[in-house]
Write a protein that holds these residues in place. Structure first.
Motif, mmCIF file in Angstrom:
data_model
loop_
_atom_site.group_PDB
_atom_site.id
_atom_site.type_symbol
_atom_site.label_atom_id
_atom_site.label_comp_id
_atom_site.label_asym_id
_atom_site.label_seq_id
_atom_site.Cartn_x
_atom_site.Cartn_y
_atom_site.Cartn_z
ATOM 1 N N GLU A 62 7.794 -1.525 6.796
ATOM 2 C CA GLU A 62 7.863 -0.416 5.846
ATOM 3 C C GLU A 62 7.266 -0.771 4.489
ATOM 4 N N GLN A 63 6.939 -2.048 4.278
ATOM 5 C CA GLN A 63 6.483 -2.497 2.969
ATOM 6 C C GLN A 63 4.972 -2.676 2.923
ATOM 7 N N PHE A 64 4.434 -2.652 1.694
ATOM 8 C CA PHE A 64 3.039 -3.021 1.489
ATOM 9 C C PHE A 64 2.832 -4.462 1.951
ATOM 10 N N GLN A 68 -2.077 -5.375 -0.144
ATOM 11 C CA GLN A 68 -1.951 -3.983 -0.581
ATOM 12 C C GLN A 68 -1.374 -3.840 -1.983
ATOM 13 N N HIS A 72 -3.302 -1.576 -4.505
ATOM 14 C CA HIS A 72 -2.566 -0.446 -5.085
ATOM 15 C C HIS A 72 -2.584 -0.495 -6.607
ATOM 16 N N ASP A 110 -5.221 2.707 2.755
ATOM 17 C CA ASP A 110 -4.225 3.560 2.109
ATOM 18 C C ASP A 110 -3.489 2.739 1.056
ATOM 19 N N PHE A 112 -1.019 3.978 -0.729
ATOM 20 C CA PHE A 112 0.288 4.593 -0.941
ATOM 21 C C PHE A 112 1.255 4.359 0.225
ATOM 22 N N GLN A 113 0.723 4.011 1.375
ATOM 23 C CA GLN A 113 1.543 3.748 2.555
ATOM 24 C C GLN A 113 1.087 2.434 3.186
ATOM 25 N N PRO A 114 1.974 1.746 3.909
ATOM 26 C CA PRO A 114 1.577 0.493 4.558
ATOM 27 C C PRO A 114 0.318 0.661 5.397
ATOM 28 N N ASP A 115 -0.608 -0.270 5.241
ATOM 29 C CA ASP A 115 -1.887 -0.193 5.933
ATOM 30 C C ASP A 115 -2.475 -1.599 5.985
#
Length: 207
Positions: A62-64, A68, A72, A110, A112-115
């Motif tokens: 669920e985390q970066f 990221q 970000h 992304d 803003f979301q994990p990627d």
């Protein structure tokens, strides 16, 4: 005894002469430039401390990832300074993401979301992230170099996305650095989870 006689008696120089010897203070913008230059040095130092093979590390799905956090913070700095510098206005995040000043992150990742970055040698991915962070800091510093102190209190009523409403130019600059510190600190925690000692704070932030 008149004032001039008193000054001469006490061996004091005339006020005008004293004033001419006092170094003038740097502008507020000059101080902000110094701070953001140090921010770049420290941010890249933290990123480069993680072995390139580990930059996709994340404590949970669920985390970066470690990488990221840097992509970000770099992307968000561009949006803050773009809002500050652009003569156009942006009513919401969707309009902002279409702005001409946006510097897209590598691989269209992304922010803003994990990627994850595309599969390639880890050294190449690390170089991509580092280059992107440097590119966005160049935009920040170029923007700051175009500002004067008198502009810092402007921009309060300029239309912005709701989450930036009520921000002056100075607010956007400070918020950018605070946001950078927020994500850099999380990345430092990732280093600790890997048993890696992060670069020293003081040595990387003193002028």
């Amino acid at each position: 005894m008149n004032r001039r006689t008193l000054i001469n008696t006490l061996g004091l120089a005339p006020l005008a002469l004293i004033s001419s010897k006092i170094t003038s203070f740097d502008s507020i913008v000059a101080h902000l430039i110094k701070r953001w230059k140090k921010s770049e040095v420290y941010t890249l130092a933290v990123f480069s401390t993680m072995p390139s093979a580990e930059i996709e590390f994340r404590p949970s799905k669920e985390q970066f990832s470690f990488a990221q956090h840097f992509l970000h913070l770099a992307f968000i700095n561009v949006t803050y300074f773009g809002v500050l510098m652009d003569s156009k206005t942006y009513k919401d995040i969707y309009a902002l993401l279409e702005a001409d000043f946006i510097i897209p992150p590598p691989d269209g990742i992304d922010v803003f979301q994990p990627d994850t970055l595309k599969a390639r040698p880890s050294e190449e991915n690390a170089a991509l992230v580092s280059r992107y962070v440097s590119q966005t800091y160049a935009y920040v510093l170029s923007s700051l170099n175009q500002l004067e102190d008198a502009q810092l209190t402007a921009g309060l009523d300029k239309e912005k996305p709701e989450y930036l409403s009520g921000h002056t130019c100075l607010d956007l600059i400070i918020r950018g650095e605070a946001h950078t510190a927020h994500h850099r600190a999380q990345a430092i925690a990732y280093l600790r989870m890997k048993g890696i000692r992060p670069p020293g704070y003081s040595i990387n932030n003193k002028f």
